[in-house]
Motif scaffolding. Sequence first.
Motif, PDB file in Angstrom:
ATOM      1  N   GLN A  86      36.489 -38.447  -4.613  1.00 44.72           N
ATOM      2  CA  GLN A  86      37.075 -39.277  -5.764  1.00 44.72           C
ATOM      3  C   GLN A  86      36.130 -39.415  -7.312  1.00 44.72           C
ATOM      4  O   GLN A  86      36.572 -38.935  -8.143  1.00 44.72           O
ATOM      5  CB  GLN A  86      37.386 -40.352  -5.390  1.00 44.72           C
ATOM      6  CG  GLN A  86      38.721 -41.108  -4.127  1.00 44.72           C
ATOM      7  CD  GLN A  86      37.664 -40.676  -3.079  1.00 44.72           C
ATOM      8  OE1 GLN A  86      36.815 -40.378  -2.910  1.00 44.72           O
ATOM      9  NE2 GLN A  86      39.101 -40.437  -1.805  1.00 44.72           N
ATOM     10  N   ILE A  87      35.195 -38.932  -6.548  1.00 43.35           N
ATOM     11  CA  ILE A  87      34.139 -38.613  -8.127  1.00 43.35           C
ATOM     12  C   ILE A  87      33.870 -37.604  -8.037  1.00 43.35           C
ATOM     13  O   ILE A  87      34.087 -38.023  -9.760  1.00 43.35           O
ATOM     14  CB  ILE A  87      32.477 -39.338  -7.293  1.00 43.35           C
ATOM     15  CG1 ILE A  87      33.076 -41.714  -7.066  1.00 43.35           C
ATOM     16  CG2 ILE A  87      31.836 -39.529  -8.418  1.00 43.35           C
ATOM     17  CD1 ILE A  87      33.103 -42.057  -7.815  1.00 43.35           C
ATOM     18  N   LEU A  88      33.454 -36.832  -7.657  1.00 41.77           N
ATOM     19  CA  LEU A  88      33.884 -35.419  -7.890  1.00 41.77           C
ATOM     20  C   LEU A  88      34.837 -34.976  -9.145  1.00 41.77           C
ATOM     21  O   LEU A  88      34.898 -34.539 -10.127  1.00 41.77           O
ATOM     22  CB  LEU A  88      33.894 -34.706  -7.286  1.00 41.77           C
ATOM     23  CG  LEU A  88      32.702 -34.112  -6.335  1.00 41.77           C
ATOM     24  CD1 LEU A  88      32.096 -33.650  -4.811  1.00 41.77           C
ATOM     25  CD2 LEU A  88      31.199 -34.100  -7.564  1.00 41.77           C
ATOM     26  N   ILE A  91      34.727 -37.071 -12.406  1.00 41.08           N
ATOM     27  CA  ILE A  91      33.917 -36.043 -13.297  1.00 41.08           C
ATOM     28  C   ILE A  91      34.373 -35.129 -13.869  1.00 41.08           C
ATOM     29  O   ILE A  91      34.254 -35.103 -14.954  1.00 41.08           O
ATOM     30  CB  ILE A  91      32.621 -35.662 -12.800  1.00 41.08           C
ATOM     31  CG1 ILE A  91      31.738 -36.965 -12.430  1.00 41.08           C
ATOM     32  CG2 ILE A  91      31.749 -34.944 -13.321  1.00 41.08           C
ATOM     33  CD1 ILE A  91      30.539 -36.976 -11.033  1.00 41.08           C
ATOM     34  N   ALA A  92      35.228 -34.309 -13.463  1.00 42.30           N
ATOM     35  CA  ALA A  92      36.080 -32.816 -13.230  1.00 42.30           C
ATOM     36  C   ALA A  92      37.035 -33.616 -14.674  1.00 42.30           C
ATOM     37  O   ALA A  92      37.342 -32.564 -15.845  1.00 42.30           O
ATOM     38  CB  ALA A  92      36.554 -32.566 -12.457  1.00 42.30           C
ATOM     39  N   ALA A  93      37.997 -34.457 -14.208  1.00 39.32           N
ATOM     40  CA  ALA A  93      39.106 -34.356 -15.330  1.00 39.32           C
ATOM     41  C   ALA A  93      37.882 -35.321 -16.736  1.00 39.32           C
ATOM     42  O   ALA A  93      38.458 -34.618 -17.771  1.00 39.32           O
ATOM     43  CB  ALA A  93      39.687 -36.092 -14.743  1.00 39.32           C
ATOM     44  N   SER A  94      36.573 -36.033 -16.822  1.00 39.05           N
ATOM     45  CA  SER A  94      35.795 -36.149 -17.806  1.00 39.05           C
ATOM     46  C   SER A  94      35.553 -35.162 -18.591  1.00 39.05           C
ATOM     47  O   SER A  94      35.580 -34.919 -20.107  1.00 39.05           O
ATOM     48  CB  SER A  94      35.364 -37.181 -17.937  1.00 39.05           C
ATOM     49  OG  SER A  94      34.402 -37.502 -17.058  1.00 39.05           O
ATOM     50  N   VAL A  95      35.439 -34.136 -18.209  1.00 40.50           N
ATOM     51  CA  VAL A  95      34.695 -32.980 -17.629  1.00 40.50           C
ATOM     52  C   VAL A  95      35.814 -32.138 -19.296  1.00 40.50           C
ATOM     53  O   VAL A  95      36.016 -31.614 -20.049  1.00 40.50           O
ATOM     54  CB  VAL A  95      33.681 -31.661 -17.650  1.00 40.50           C
ATOM     55  CG1 VAL A  95      33.043 -30.277 -17.888  1.00 40.50           C
ATOM     56  CG2 VAL A  95      32.172 -32.749 -17.241  1.00 40.50           C
ATOM     57  N   ALA A  96      36.858 -31.829 -18.705  1.00 42.37           N
ATOM     58  CA  ALA A  96      37.729 -31.643 -18.519  1.00 42.37           C
ATOM     59  C   ALA A  96      38.447 -31.952 -20.524  1.00 42.37           C
ATOM     60  O   ALA A  96      38.752 -31.132 -21.304  1.00 42.37           O
ATOM     61  CB  ALA A  96      38.981 -31.394 -17.773  1.00 42.37           C
ATOM     62  N   THR A  97      39.038 -33.329 -20.652  1.00 40.01           N
ATOM     63  CA  THR A  97      38.805 -34.095 -20.953  1.00 40.01           C
ATOM     64  C   THR A  97      38.366 -33.834 -22.414  1.00 40.01           C
ATOM     65  O   THR A  97      38.653 -33.323 -24.031  1.00 40.01           O
ATOM     66  CB  THR A  97      39.507 -35.237 -21.289  1.00 40.01           C
ATOM     67  OG1 THR A  97      39.529 -35.716 -19.738  1.00 40.01           O
ATOM     68  CG2 THR A  97      39.174 -36.289 -22.265  1.00 40.01           C
ATOM     69  N   VAL A  98      36.836 -33.925 -22.395  1.00 37.62           N
ATOM     70  CA  VAL A  98      36.009 -34.075 -23.431  1.00 37.62           C
ATOM     71  C   VAL A  98      35.419 -32.290 -23.575  1.00 37.62           C
ATOM     72  O   VAL A  98      35.762 -32.085 -24.651  1.00 37.62           O
ATOM     73  CB  VAL A  98      34.794 -34.676 -22.905  1.00 37.62           C
ATOM     74  CG1 VAL A  98      33.443 -34.396 -24.133  1.00 37.62           C
ATOM     75  CG2 VAL A  98      34.701 -36.287 -22.766  1.00 37.62           C
ATOM     76  N   ALA A 106      28.366 -26.965 -13.486  1.00 42.48           N
ATOM     77  CA  ALA A 106      27.313 -25.809 -12.900  1.00 42.48           C
ATOM     78  C   ALA A 106      26.746 -26.632 -11.048  1.00 42.48           C
ATOM     79  O   ALA A 106      26.900 -26.447 -10.493  1.00 42.48           O
ATOM     80  CB  ALA A 106      25.934 -26.096 -13.505  1.00 42.48           C
ATOM     81  N   GLY A 107      26.878 -28.484 -11.725  1.00 38.53           N
ATOM     82  CA  GLY A 107      26.284 -28.868 -10.172  1.00 38.53           C
ATOM     83  C   GLY A 107      26.336 -30.381 -10.528  1.00 38.53           C
ATOM     84  O   GLY A 107      26.050 -31.219 -11.552  1.00 38.53           O
ATOM     85  N   VAL A 108      26.571 -30.994  -9.486  1.00 42.03           N
ATOM     86  CA  VAL A 108      26.909 -32.465  -9.439  1.00 42.03           C
ATOM     87  C   VAL A 108      25.877 -33.184  -8.586  1.00 42.03           C
ATOM     88  O   VAL A 108      25.633 -32.433  -7.297  1.00 42.03           O
ATOM     89  CB  VAL A 108      27.976 -33.076  -9.226  1.00 42.03           C
ATOM     90  CG1 VAL A 108      27.884 -34.790  -9.468  1.00 42.03           C
ATOM     91  CG2 VAL A 108      28.983 -32.378 -10.515  1.00 42.03           C
ATOM     92  N   GLN A 109      24.915 -33.996  -8.974  1.00 39.74           N
ATOM     93  CA  GLN A 109      23.911 -34.535  -7.611  1.00 39.74           C
ATOM     94  C   GLN A 109      23.568 -36.397  -8.295  1.00 39.74           C
ATOM     95  O   GLN A 109      24.254 -37.176  -9.876  1.00 39.74           O
ATOM     96  CB  GLN A 109      22.817 -33.943  -8.038  1.00 39.74           C
ATOM     97  CG  GLN A 109      21.690 -33.744  -9.276  1.00 39.74           C
ATOM     98  CD  GLN A 109      20.903 -33.157  -8.992  1.00 39.74           C
ATOM     99  OE1 GLN A 109      20.278 -32.563  -7.625  1.00 39.74           O
ATOM    100  NE2 GLN A 109      19.758 -33.227 -10.031  1.00 39.74           N
ATOM    101  N   THR A 110      23.576 -36.985  -7.312  1.00 37.85           N
ATOM    102  CA  THR A 110      22.923 -38.368  -7.098  1.00 37.85           C
ATOM    103  C   THR A 110      21.826 -39.096  -7.844  1.00 37.85           C
ATOM    104  O   THR A 110      20.947 -37.859  -8.235  1.00 37.85           O
ATOM    105  CB  THR A 110      23.014 -39.208  -6.309  1.00 37.85           C
ATOM    106  OG1 THR A 110      22.523 -38.804  -5.490  1.00 37.85           O
ATOM    107  CG2 THR A 110      24.356 -38.944  -6.140  1.00 37.85           C
ATOM    108  N   ALA A 111      21.971 -39.236  -9.670  1.00 38.05           N
ATOM    109  CA  ALA A 111      20.032 -39.593 -10.001  1.00 38.05           C
ATOM    110  C   ALA A 111      20.281 -40.765  -9.337  1.00 38.05           C
ATOM    111  O   ALA A 111      19.920 -42.005  -8.642  1.00 38.05           O
ATOM    112  CB  ALA A 111      21.298 -39.919 -11.063  1.00 38.05           C
ATOM    113  N   LYS A 112      18.614 -40.181  -9.453  1.00 34.76           N
ATOM    114  CA  LYS A 112      17.471 -41.136  -8.683  1.00 34.76           C
ATOM    115  C   LYS A 112      16.736 -42.350  -9.444  1.00 34.76           C
ATOM    116  O   LYS A 112      17.037 -41.951 -11.547  1.00 34.76           O
ATOM    117  CB  LYS A 112      16.175 -40.496  -8.143  1.00 34.76           C
ATOM    118  CG  LYS A 112      16.286 -39.332  -7.612  1.00 34.76           C
ATOM    119  CD  LYS A 112      16.799 -39.887  -5.906  1.00 34.76           C
ATOM    120  CE  LYS A 112      16.912 -38.494  -4.754  1.00 34.76           C
ATOM    121  NZ  LYS A 112      17.971 -38.084  -5.329  1.00 34.76           N
TER     122      LYS A 112
END
Length: 139
Positions: A86-88, A91-98, A106-112
């Motif tokens: 769901q998070i992915l 993220i994909a929808a917001s990137v496509a909108t912007v 290219a990649g998605v990872q959780t932030a430390k």
Amino acid sequence: MTNTLILLAQTAAPEDAVLFGNKWIALAVILSGVAIFIALIALFGRILAATHPDEKKTAGAKAKPAAPAPLVVEVPNASTDTPSPQILAVIAASVATVFGPKARIAGVQTAKPPTVEALMQMWSLEGRRQIYTSHNPRG
């Protein structure tokens, strides 16, 4: 001018000029007047509160609304580095909108979370930036 000021300073008010003939009686009359005034204001406030009830309290007393449904939020497992599907999708929808539909992720990872040292370094850099931008350059 100075003679007038000296003359005014030397003349004292006669004792007869005190209200009611005694300064303690005058003080008692003034304090009792203030107490009566405060009591009248409190009485007026209670009358207004009784004649103008609060809408929120009266609406709550007539009908109580049903309890809202509990909000369910899925939290991704913190031990893994991959977010939930769901998070992915978000993220994909917001990137496509912007950036448009041809944008590629290219990649998605959780932030430390940053360490204390990194936070302190960011604060010092921001303070330095503010100091340098406050200076007027010579030209």
